[in-house]
Design an enzyme around this catalytic site. Structure first.
Site, short mmCIF file in Angstrom:
data_model
loop_
_atom_site.label_atom_id
_atom_site.label_comp_id
_atom_site.label_asym_id
_atom_site.label_seq_id
_atom_site.Cartn_x
_atom_site.Cartn_y
_atom_site.Cartn_z
N THR A 14 -5.71 6.58 3.74
CA THR A 14 -5.56 5.50 4.73
C THR A 14 -4.12 5.03 4.86
OG1 THR A 14 -7.83 4.80 4.38
CG2 THR A 14 -6.35 3.15 5.28
N SER A 58 -8.87 11.54 1.06
CA SER A 58 -8.95 11.84 -0.38
C SER A 58 -10.28 12.46 -0.77
CB SER A 58 -8.64 10.61 -1.22
OG SER A 58 -9.68 9.67 -1.16
N THR A 90 -7.80 6.07 -1.13
CA THR A 90 -8.34 5.26 -2.23
C THR A 90 -9.75 5.69 -2.63
OG1 THR A 90 -9.18 3.62 -0.66
CG2 THR A 90 -6.99 3.23 -1.59
N ASP A 91 -10.41 6.47 -1.80
CA ASP A 91 -11.81 6.81 -2.09
C ASP A 91 -11.97 7.55 -3.42
OD1 ASP A 91 -12.60 5.59 0.20
OD2 ASP A 91 -13.20 7.40 1.28
#
Ligand code: GLU
Length: 326
Positions: A14, A58, A90-91
């Site tokens: 993101t 990710s 960030t996932d």
């Protein structure tokens, strides 16, 4: 005065995302070089090398790619970088952080960061997170702390950090222990002393497969019954409560544990697995008797990373040592 060298790599996520056209969803398009233009203060803190090693969401990162990123990061430190910063989605940040931490042998900090709001969104958090991550990577008191995640002004250690909210700006936490440090008026402050990390060599193979299954109410055993035939080299179960499964799953675990390592973590999101509290069929004591190991404080996803790395260097016999809390 000579400024320290800092190496930054962008992998996507993101923090690197923008919409190509109004009304379309955001996708990774922003290079590391462009990200850097959002933090002009950085040129007063360090001599920066930046590379865009990928532009991936990710969810689509994989272990082979991460090993190539690690190779790049090792090279930067060996060539004089004081610290390394990696920006990514960030996932899967809690998994990549654990992956790198088991393999990062330098005193220099390796810092991961990202953003919850995309580059074009009002109030984008990417630039602030990137600047904070760079400050942490450059700080003398960050040395010998392994891999850390910097988000929302907090510093989390790789082995405790989790994404605990899907969309909130404050999406990361370290259940039970909290952040290891924070940024206070641009200064890096640690709340706890560094601890002795357990390191692994690079995996000699990357074709091993470790499955992660979650115990759920009234679950069938179809997948479990086929795990060995499917060729898996290890199994992690996100068990109920303190690391429990149903009676049917307990029988399957016993069969599987005779052939491959089986690791039981808790699906609760916080707290350790038990070792010696419950004795019913499918309890932790029963599963240990049947050959499984308990993951302790490691969440299911980090437990899978550890098992995958251990199998990759043929050291799965050391699983208990790596799980021991000392
Ligand atoms: N929220 C995620 C991110 O922060 C979505 C995309 C990804 O993980 O790459 O990047």
């Amino acid at each position: 005065m000579d400024l320290p060298k800092l190496a930054i790599a962008a992998l996507g996520g993101t923090v690197s995302m923008q919409a190509r056209h109004v009304g379309e969803g955001v996708i990774p398009t922003v290079s590391g070089e462009t990200l850097l233009t959002t933090v002009p203060e950085l040129k007063n803190l360090a001599r920066v090398t930046v590379e865009t090693l990928g532009l991936h969401p990710s969810a689509s990162l994989n272990f082979d790619f991460l090993l190539s990123v690690l190779h790049w990061a090792n090279y930067q430190v060996e060539n004089g970088a004081t610290g390394v910063v990696i920006t990514q989605g960030t996932d899967t940040l809690e998994e990549t952080a654990a992956f790198f931490d088991y393999l990062w042998s330098h005193h220099a900090p390796l810092i991961l960061t990202g953003a919850m709001r995309s580059a074009s969104q009002v109030g984008a958090d990417g630039p602030a997170n990137l600047l904070d991550a760079c400050r942490v990577a450059l700080a003398q008191n960050s040395r010998c702390r392994g891999v850390q995640v910097v988000m929302s002004g907090q510093i989390h250690h790789a082995n405790t950090v989790r994404k605990t909210d899907s969309l909130a700006l404050q999406a990361f936490s370290s259940p039970l222990v909290g952040p290891v440090g924070m940024l206070v008026e641009g200064t890096v402050r640690y709340l706890r002393e560094p601890f002795q990390r357990k390191l692994l060599p690079l995996p000699q193979q990357t074709t091993q497969a470790v499955a992660l299954l979650e115990s759920t109410l009234s679950a069938d055993t179809l997948l479990l019954d086929n795990i060995l035939e499917l060729g898996y080299d290890g199994l992690v179960i996100a068990g109920f409560g303190a690391g429990h499964v149903s009676e049917q799953w307990a029988d399957a675990v016993e069969t599987i544990a005779k052939k491959i390592p089986v690791l039981i973590a808790t699906r609760t999101g916080s707290g350790p697995t038990a070792q010696s509290s419950y004795g019913f069929t499918g309890s932790e004591m029963d599963l240990i008797r049947r050959g499984a190991l308990m993951a302790g404080f490691l969440c299911p996803r980090k437990a899978r990373i550890l098992l995958w790395l251990l199998v990759g260097c043929q050291r799965q016999d050391e699983l208990a040592f790596f799980l021991a809390q000392d």
